[in-house]
Design a protein around this motif. Structure first.
Motif, short mmCIF file in Angstrom:
data_model
loop_
_atom_site.label_atom_id
_atom_site.label_comp_id
_atom_site.label_asym_id
_atom_site.label_seq_id
_atom_site.Cartn_x
_atom_site.Cartn_y
_atom_site.Cartn_z
N TRP A 168 7.28 -0.86 8.50
CA TRP A 168 6.33 -1.97 8.36
C TRP A 168 6.41 -2.44 6.92
N PRO A 169 6.89 -3.65 6.67
CA PRO A 169 7.10 -4.11 5.30
C PRO A 169 5.86 -3.96 4.43
N GLY A 170 6.05 -3.35 3.27
CA GLY A 170 4.97 -3.20 2.31
C GLY A 170 4.17 -1.94 2.45
N LEU A 171 4.40 -1.14 3.49
CA LEU A 171 3.67 0.11 3.68
C LEU A 171 4.56 1.27 3.27
N PHE A 172 4.14 2.00 2.24
CA PHE A 172 4.90 3.10 1.66
C PHE A 172 4.17 4.42 1.88
N PHE A 173 4.94 5.50 1.90
CA PHE A 173 4.37 6.83 2.09
C PHE A 173 4.87 7.77 0.99
N ALA A 174 4.06 8.79 0.68
CA ALA A 174 4.45 9.81 -0.28
C ALA A 174 3.88 11.15 0.15
N GLY A 175 4.54 12.23 -0.27
CA GLY A 175 4.03 13.57 0.00
C GLY A 175 4.54 14.17 1.28
N LEU A 176 3.70 14.98 1.93
CA LEU A 176 4.12 15.81 3.05
C LEU A 176 4.75 15.02 4.18
N VAL A 213 0.86 -1.19 0.00
CA VAL A 213 0.00 0.00 0.00
C VAL A 213 0.89 1.24 0.00
N ALA A 214 0.54 2.22 -0.82
CA ALA A 214 1.21 3.52 -0.82
C ALA A 214 0.21 4.58 -0.37
N LEU A 215 0.50 5.24 0.73
CA LEU A 215 -0.37 6.29 1.25
C LEU A 215 0.11 7.64 0.71
N ALA A 216 -0.67 8.19 -0.21
CA ALA A 216 -0.39 9.50 -0.80
C ALA A 216 -1.59 10.39 -0.52
N VAL A 217 -1.80 10.67 0.76
CA VAL A 217 -3.07 11.26 1.22
C VAL A 217 -3.10 12.78 1.14
N GLY A 218 -2.05 13.41 0.65
CA GLY A 218 -2.06 14.86 0.52
C GLY A 218 -1.89 15.57 1.85
N VAL A 219 -2.42 16.79 1.93
CA VAL A 219 -2.21 17.63 3.12
C VAL A 219 -3.42 17.75 4.02
N ARG A 257 7.19 18.76 -0.17
CA ARG A 257 6.05 19.63 0.11
C ARG A 257 5.47 20.23 -1.17
N PHE A 258 6.09 19.96 -2.30
CA PHE A 258 5.71 20.59 -3.55
C PHE A 258 5.42 19.54 -4.62
N VAL A 259 4.68 19.95 -5.66
CA VAL A 259 4.39 19.05 -6.77
C VAL A 259 5.68 18.52 -7.38
N HIS A 260 6.70 19.35 -7.40
CA HIS A 260 7.97 18.96 -8.04
C HIS A 260 8.52 17.66 -7.46
N GLY A 261 8.26 17.38 -6.20
CA GLY A 261 8.79 16.17 -5.59
C GLY A 261 8.14 14.89 -6.07
N ALA A 262 7.03 14.99 -6.80
CA ALA A 262 6.32 13.78 -7.24
C ALA A 262 7.16 12.94 -8.19
N GLY A 263 7.96 13.59 -9.03
CA GLY A 263 8.77 12.84 -9.98
C GLY A 263 9.80 11.96 -9.30
N PHE A 264 10.53 12.53 -8.34
CA PHE A 264 11.51 11.74 -7.60
C PHE A 264 10.82 10.62 -6.84
N THR A 265 9.70 10.95 -6.20
CA THR A 265 9.01 9.97 -5.36
C THR A 265 8.48 8.79 -6.16
N ALA A 266 7.79 9.07 -7.26
CA ALA A 266 7.09 8.00 -7.97
C ALA A 266 8.04 6.91 -8.45
N GLY A 267 9.14 7.30 -9.09
CA GLY A 267 10.06 6.30 -9.61
C GLY A 267 10.72 5.50 -8.50
#
Length: 424
Positions: A357-365, A132-138, A376-386
């Motif tokens: 916790w194996p298999g639990l991923f986070f993205a964003g803030l 699971v990747a939690l990309a829940v925003g702000v 904290r910015f949209v620009h970070g999405a590129g580094f994060t996603a790959g």
């Protein structure tokens, strides 16, 4: 059981889903596409970042903001602010074209299930996922000043609560804060017929300068390089080296996440703001009392003098505080078991954005204290996603084939953040 469920469909969630689909993973993405941008920003706002640094991320650099704007004859030029509405429409276009179909459902809980997870929603049966990747925003992390919290709900709000500011026409509104959200909200209030007053603890307001041309003499470009987070070597480092930030000591990372790229207004907003909005700088809020339908704010100056401000409404443009404790959709036992960064409440992450916790991923803030302010910015999405999708593939390979739930097995306690504390 799906390879990956992405919770959240903002710039980070959509980018992760696009890369996951491109990698051949069985991925589901859940949430309202671009919800924060569509539902929680007032009409008339503009992107603060340059269009070329505001792309969502897909494999091969496809489906960029420039691609979207070109197909519609919309200018997306350096030094020209782009309306938030246009960026939101771009995100919806990206969602339709770059990855799997977004399922517009509300996730209510993510719980451990065997060697994977069960994802509960308000619509339909739960989903089973290996990762699971939690990309829940702000929005789970909205910050209200302590002094406002005893007021009746009708007396105050957060800047993210509003799409239409015309409701305040003819009324006094105190706007708290000194960043772009505060300054632009105050300017839009004034332009909508309200009578705003900005209240800030800072003794002066900071304004970004007009961006330098993209094409410049080599020495000038070397002295002040462009980056996705602004001009200058410091901004370049936060923009281009998030992997290096992660190797710094935890207290240093926490300090960088909290202080780097501090509050400042966009250069194009300054004239609109200064000619319309009165300010009280160097004033700290210490008390707020409801007096009938109005609100009385008790302020203290830097010299220790007391000031009283009466207003019809208070808008707190006071940002967002990343903290796992506020992430109510994550199972409490799992949440409490996670290793965190230093003394803070954000998850410690691997190079692939995987938590303890194996298999639990986070993205964003929530990842800013691990990888720096670009998160904290949209620009970070590129580094994060790959990086995150690479981490997911590594985790799936480590687990081997999982045709279904094993039922009741707990994560390996040698690699999880003390999952033995989790009780069903």
């Amino acid at each position: 059981m799906h390879d990956l469920v992405v919770v959240g469909a903002g710039p980070y969630g959509l980018s992760i889903a696009a890369h996951a689909a491109g990698a051949g993973l069985d991925v589901r993405v859940l949430g309202r596409p671009m919800a924060s941008w569509r539902d929680h920003m007032p009409d008339g706002m503009y992107l603060k970042s340059e269009p070329w640094s505001s792309n969502l991320s897909a494999p091969g650099g496809r489906h960029s903001l420039a691609d979207y704007c070109a197909t519609r004859g919309i200018p997306a030029e350096h030094g020209t602010p782009l309306p938030i509405a246009t960026f939101s429409e771009y995100g919806l276009w990206f969602a339709r074209n770059a990855g799997p179909e977004v399922e517009e459902v509300t996730v209510t809980e993510v719980t451990p299930h065997g060697e994977g997870f069960r994802v509960h929603t308000t619509e339909g049966p739960p989903l089973l996922a290996r990762t699971v990747a939690l990309a829940v925003g702000v929005m789970p992390f909205v910050n209200h000043p302590e002094a406002l919290r005893d007021l009746p709900p009708t007396h105050y709000s957060h800047s993210s609560d509003h799409r239409d500011l015309t409701r305040f026409a003819g009324r006094e509104v105190a706007v708290l804060g000194a960043g772009q959200a505060a300054l632009e909200t105050a300017a839009l209030l004034a332009e909508s017929g309200a009578r705003p007053c900005l209240v800030a603890r800072r003794s002066r307001l900071n304004w970004n300068t007009v961006p330098q041309p993209l094409l410049r003499p080599p020495l000038r470009a070397l002295r002040d390089p462009h980056s996705g987070l602004g001009t200058g070597w410091r901004s370049w480092a936060w923009s281009e080296l998030p992997w290096a930030v992660r190797h710094l000591p935890a207290p240093t990372r926490e300090r960088i996440a909290a202080t780097a790229l501090g509050p400042a207004g966009a250069w194009w907003l300054r004239e609109r703001f200064e000619r319309r909005v009165p300010v009280l700088l160097g004033h700290r809020l210490h008390r707020a009392v409801a007096v009938g339908e109005r609100t009385r704010l008790g302020l203290t100056t830097a010299a220790g003098e007391s000031v009283v401000l009466d207003t019809a409404h208070v808008i707190a443009a006071t940002g967002f505080t990343p903290d796992l404790a506020r992430l109510g959709l994550l199972d409490a036992g799992l949440r409490d078991a996670l290793a965190t960064v230093g003394e803070g409440g954000t998850p410690e992450l691997s190079p692939g954005f995987e938590s303890s916790w194996p298999g639990l991923f986070f993205a964003g803030l929530l990842t800013a204290p691990s990888f720096g302010p670009s998160m904290r910015f949209v620009h970070g999405a590129g580094f994060t996603a790959g990086r995150l999708v690479k981490g997911v593939r590594k985790r799936l390979g480590a687990r081997g084939p999982l045709p279904g739930s094993t039922g009741g097995a707990r994560p390996d306690r040698t690699t999880a953040g003390n999952p033995s504390t989790y009780l069903r």
